[in-house]
Motif scaffolding. Structure first.
Motif, PDB file in Angstrom:
ATOM      1  N   TYR A  68       0.818  -1.216   0.000  1.00 32.50           N
ATOM      2  CA  TYR A  68       0.000   0.000   0.000  1.00 32.50           C
ATOM      3  C   TYR A  68       0.851   1.265   0.000  1.00 32.50           C
ATOM      4  CZ  TYR A  68      -3.449  -3.530   1.128  1.00 32.50           C
ATOM      5  OH  TYR A  68      -4.229  -4.657   1.091  1.00 32.50           O
ATOM      6  N   CYS A  69       1.918   1.201  -0.787  1.00 30.86           N
ATOM      7  CA  CYS A  69       2.835   2.338  -0.853  1.00 30.86           C
ATOM      8  C   CYS A  69       2.274   3.489  -1.684  1.00 30.86           C
ATOM      9  CB  CYS A  69       4.187   1.900  -1.427  1.00 30.86           C
ATOM     10  SG  CYS A  69       4.111   1.383  -3.178  1.00 30.86           S
ATOM     11  N   GLY A  70       1.337   3.184  -2.594  1.00 31.77           N
ATOM     12  CA  GLY A  70       0.714   4.219  -3.402  1.00 31.77           C
ATOM     13  C   GLY A  70       1.446   4.576  -4.679  1.00 31.77           C
ATOM     14  N   ALA A  71       2.522   3.854  -5.009  1.00 31.55           N
ATOM     15  CA  ALA A  71       3.275   4.176  -6.227  1.00 31.55           C
ATOM     16  C   ALA A  71       2.394   4.048  -7.477  1.00 31.55           C
ATOM     17  CB  ALA A  71       4.498   3.273  -6.345  1.00 31.55           C
ATOM     18  N   CYS A  72       1.519   3.055  -7.506  1.00 29.41           N
ATOM     19  CA  CYS A  72       0.660   2.846  -8.676  1.00 29.41           C
ATOM     20  C   CYS A  72      -0.318   4.001  -8.850  1.00 29.41           C
ATOM     21  CB  CYS A  72      -0.077   1.524  -8.557  1.00 29.41           C
ATOM     22  SG  CYS A  72      -1.045   1.335  -7.036  1.00 29.41           S
ATOM     23  N   ALA A  73      -0.938   4.446  -7.770  1.00 34.89           N
ATOM     24  CA  ALA A  73      -1.895   5.543  -7.845  1.00 34.89           C
ATOM     25  C   ALA A  73      -1.211   6.849  -8.216  1.00 34.89           C
ATOM     26  CB  ALA A  73      -2.639   5.687  -6.520  1.00 34.89           C
ATOM     27  N   ASP A  74       0.001   7.059  -7.694  1.00 39.77           N
ATOM     28  CA  ASP A  74       0.748   8.265  -8.050  1.00 39.77           C
ATOM     29  C   ASP A  74       1.066   8.284  -9.538  1.00 39.77           C
ATOM     30  OD1 ASP A  74       0.692   9.088  -5.428  1.00 39.77           O
ATOM     31  OD2 ASP A  74       2.703   8.317  -4.961  1.00 39.77           O
ATOM     32  N   PHE A  75       1.316   7.123 -10.110  1.00 40.69           N
ATOM     33  CA  PHE A  75       1.661   7.050 -11.536  1.00 40.69           C
ATOM     34  C   PHE A  75       0.448   7.250 -12.434  1.00 40.69           C
ATOM     35  CE2 PHE A  75       2.030   4.689 -15.477  1.00 40.69           C
ATOM     36  CZ  PHE A  75       3.246   5.141 -15.980  1.00 40.69           C
ATOM     37  N   CYS A  76      -0.719   6.810 -12.011  1.00 39.04           N
ATOM     38  CA  CYS A  76      -1.902   6.760 -12.878  1.00 39.04           C
ATOM     39  C   CYS A  76      -2.459   8.150 -13.132  1.00 39.04           C
ATOM     40  CB  CYS A  76      -2.983   5.878 -12.246  1.00 39.04           C
ATOM     41  SG  CYS A  76      -4.429   5.688 -13.315  1.00 39.04           S
ATOM     42  N   ARG A  77      -2.285   8.656 -14.355  1.00 39.96           N
ATOM     43  CA  ARG A  77      -2.741  10.000 -14.712  1.00 39.96           C
ATOM     44  C   ARG A  77      -4.261  10.051 -14.940  1.00 39.96           C
ATOM     45  NH1 ARG A  77       1.160  12.548 -19.160  1.00 39.96           N
ATOM     46  NH2 ARG A  77      -0.108  14.381 -18.590  1.00 39.96           N
ATOM     47  N   SER A  78      -4.871   8.890 -15.154  1.00 37.30           N
ATOM     48  CA  SER A  78      -6.324   8.882 -15.372  1.00 37.30           C
ATOM     49  C   SER A  78      -7.096   8.679 -14.066  1.00 37.30           C
ATOM     50  CB  SER A  78      -6.700   7.785 -16.374  1.00 37.30           C
ATOM     51  OG  SER A  78      -6.268   6.516 -15.918  1.00 37.30           O
ATOM     52  N   HIS A  79      -6.379   8.621 -12.952  1.00 38.41           N
ATOM     53  CA  HIS A  79      -6.998   8.504 -11.621  1.00 38.41           C
ATOM     54  C   HIS A  79      -7.904   7.279 -11.518  1.00 38.41           C
ATOM     55  CE1 HIS A  79      -5.413  12.481 -10.830  1.00 38.41           C
ATOM     56  NE2 HIS A  79      -6.036  12.943 -11.905  1.00 38.41           N
ATOM     57  N   ALA A  80      -7.466   6.196 -12.143  1.00 39.72           N
ATOM     58  CA  ALA A  80      -8.222   4.949 -12.074  1.00 39.72           C
ATOM     59  C   ALA A  80      -7.873   4.132 -10.831  1.00 39.72           C
ATOM     60  CB  ALA A  80      -7.962   4.112 -13.325  1.00 39.72           C
ATOM     61  N   LEU A  81      -6.835   4.528 -10.116  1.00 38.86           N
ATOM     62  CA  LEU A  81      -6.403   3.810  -8.917  1.00 38.86           C
ATOM     63  C   LEU A  81      -6.426   4.748  -7.710  1.00 38.86           C
ATOM     64  CD1 LEU A  81      -3.331   1.881 -10.350  1.00 38.86           C
ATOM     65  CD2 LEU A  81      -5.499   0.875  -9.633  1.00 38.86           C
ATOM     66  N   ALA A  82      -6.797   4.180  -6.588  1.00 37.96           N
ATOM     67  CA  ALA A  82      -6.737   4.919  -5.323  1.00 37.96           C
ATOM     68  C   ALA A  82      -6.201   3.985  -4.246  1.00 37.96           C
ATOM     69  CB  ALA A  82      -8.111   5.448  -4.933  1.00 37.96           C
ATOM     70  N   LEU A 103       4.217  -1.852 -13.892  1.00 31.46           N
ATOM     71  CA  LEU A 103       5.660  -1.646 -13.999  1.00 31.46           C
ATOM     72  C   LEU A 103       6.238  -0.923 -12.797  1.00 31.46           C
ATOM     73  CD1 LEU A 103       5.871  -0.594 -17.768  1.00 31.46           C
ATOM     74  CD2 LEU A 103       6.275  -2.850 -16.785  1.00 31.46           C
ATOM     75  N   VAL A 104       5.462  -0.004 -12.221  1.00 31.14           N
ATOM     76  CA  VAL A 104       6.020   0.799 -11.120  1.00 31.14           C
ATOM     77  C   VAL A 104       5.816   0.141  -9.761  1.00 31.14           C
ATOM     78  CG1 VAL A 104       5.689   2.940 -12.414  1.00 31.14           C
ATOM     79  CG2 VAL A 104       3.909   2.177 -10.814  1.00 31.14           C
ATOM     80  N   CYS A 105       5.002  -0.892  -9.684  1.00 29.34           N
ATOM     81  CA  CYS A 105       4.765  -1.548  -8.390  1.00 29.34           C
ATOM     82  C   CYS A 105       6.061  -2.201  -7.904  1.00 29.34           C
ATOM     83  CB  CYS A 105       3.673  -2.603  -8.524  1.00 29.34           C
ATOM     84  SG  CYS A 105       3.371  -3.512  -6.988  1.00 29.34           S
ATOM     85  N   PRO A 106       6.575  -1.805  -6.765  1.00 24.75           N
ATOM     86  CA  PRO A 106       7.872  -2.339  -6.308  1.00 24.75           C
ATOM     87  C   PRO A 106       7.832  -3.802  -5.898  1.00 24.75           C
ATOM     88  CG  PRO A 106       6.919  -0.927  -4.617  1.00 24.75           C
ATOM     89  CD  PRO A 106       6.055  -0.776  -5.834  1.00 24.75           C
ATOM     90  N   THR A 107       6.653  -4.317  -5.549  1.00 19.62           N
ATOM     91  CA  THR A 107       6.561  -5.710  -5.108  1.00 19.62           C
ATOM     92  C   THR A 107       5.895  -6.604  -6.164  1.00 19.62           C
ATOM     93  OG1 THR A 107       4.431  -5.305  -4.028  1.00 19.62           O
ATOM     94  CG2 THR A 107       6.439  -4.981  -2.703  1.00 19.62           C
ATOM     95  N   ARG A 108       5.607  -6.026  -7.351  1.00 19.46           N
ATOM     96  CA  ARG A 108       4.948  -6.771  -8.438  1.00 19.46           C
ATOM     97  C   ARG A 108       3.634  -7.403  -7.965  1.00 19.46           C
ATOM     98  NH1 ARG A 108       7.952  -3.930 -10.555  1.00 19.46           N
ATOM     99  NH2 ARG A 108       9.553  -4.413 -12.118  1.00 19.46           N
ATOM    100  N   ALA A 109       2.910  -6.630  -7.173  1.00 21.22           N
ATOM    101  CA  ALA A 109       1.641  -7.132  -6.630  1.00 21.22           C
ATOM    102  C   ALA A 109       0.485  -6.962  -7.617  1.00 21.22           C
ATOM    103  CB  ALA A 109       1.316  -6.414  -5.322  1.00 21.22           C
ATOM    104  N   ILE A 110       0.707  -6.218  -8.691  1.00 19.15           N
ATOM    105  CA  ILE A 110      -0.367  -5.918  -9.636  1.00 19.15           C
ATOM    106  C   ILE A 110      -0.218  -6.783 -10.875  1.00 19.15           C
ATOM    107  CG2 ILE A 110      -1.427  -4.124 -11.070  1.00 19.15           C
ATOM    108  CD1 ILE A 110      -0.480  -2.061  -9.036  1.00 19.15           C
TER     109      ILE A 110
END
Length: 281
Positions: A68-82, A103-110
């Protein structure tokens, strides 16, 4: 030759012209890329032989691997992730399927799964090869469906593409794949205004254009004056015909309601080829 039939606004007669071009030219491919409201089938009456789903990849989460580091949501420009503490949320209809979050998820959880957004139908209307895309109700992104339809263009013979109306990304996506764009307009203030927007869009992607004026007896020459200033040929004028309106209400194509226009639509092919060559020179 690939001809996109487009218009700066809806209601100019774009699909009416595109379908009758196909019927007049005979053996060709017809691609209905007006995927948010496809209706070429109402005039061509094709036999649909098969269909295929259109899907896009959307992210899903392996919760046991997520920090739950938030790297994916920070990357998503379409605000599809929270992401909030202990909670990960995806809004599928906002997702542009870019894959960046994986690609940006540090733990490859996505990881990604396919999600249906529409379908493409295949068939024939006599000698016309018919392909039609339709975006599912409630979906926001038509481009993947349009792309799947355009993949069916092939390299042989004439291809007539019924473009989405307007000057948005969907129209540009179609115009990029065309050798020439036939802009169907009407001689009204709104028609001329939106024609100028369409012409400017085509300039931006360096695509040649020709103009067809529908209901040509309505105006006072403003469309022709504009076309002359822009050095865009007006290749055909179609008068306002009550028989065409009545035929359209009964799902009858233009050249069936006004057979005197068939030869003009046949001759239009040569005019479009000439415009392409002149532009290339």
């Amino acid at each position: 030759m690939r001809v996109a039939v487009a218009s700066g606004k809806g209601g100019t007669g774009k699909t009416t012209v595109a379908t009758s071009l196909a019927l007049a030219w005979g053996e060709c491919s017809f691609l209905d890329c007006d995927v948010e409201g496809p209706n070429a089938h109402l005039l061509l009456h094709p036999e649909i032989e098969r269909s295929a789903e259109v899907t896009v990849p959307v992210p899903r989460l392996r919760e046991e691997d997520c920090t739950y580091c938030g790297a994916c949501a920070d990357f998503c420009r379409s605000h599809a992730l929270a992401v909030v503490p202990g909670k990960w949320m995806i809004f599928d209809q906002l997702c542009h399927a870019c894959g960046g979050c994986t690609l940006v998820c540090p733990t490859r959880a996505i990881y990604e799964v396919d999600r249906r957004i529409g379908e493409v139908r295949f068939g024939h209307a006599g000698a016309i090869r018919f392909v039609q895309g339709e975006l599912d109700a409630g979906e926001a992104h038509p481009i993947p469906v349009i792309e799947d339809v355009l993949k069916q263009a092939g390299d042989q013979g004439d291809v007539i593409i019924d473009s989405p109306p307007g000057t948005n990304c969907s129209m540009v996506e179609v115009a990029k794949e065309a050798d020439i764009v036939l802009l169907v307009t009407e001689p009204t203030p709104f028609g001329l205004h939106d024609l100028t927007l369409a012409v400017e869009a085509l300039k931006a992607i360096n695509r040649p254009a020709a103009i067809l004026v529908n209901r040509a007896d309505w105006g006072a020459g403003e469309v022709h004056q504009y076309a002359a200033r822009e050095a865009i040929p007006v290749v055909l004028e179609i008068p306002h015909l009550l028989a065409v309106a009545k035929g359209y209400a009964r799902s009858r194509p233009l050249i069936e309601s006004a057979p005197e226009l068939r030869q003009h639509l046949l001759d239009l092919r040569a005019a479009l080829v000439r415009t392409i060559r002149e532009r290339a020179a």
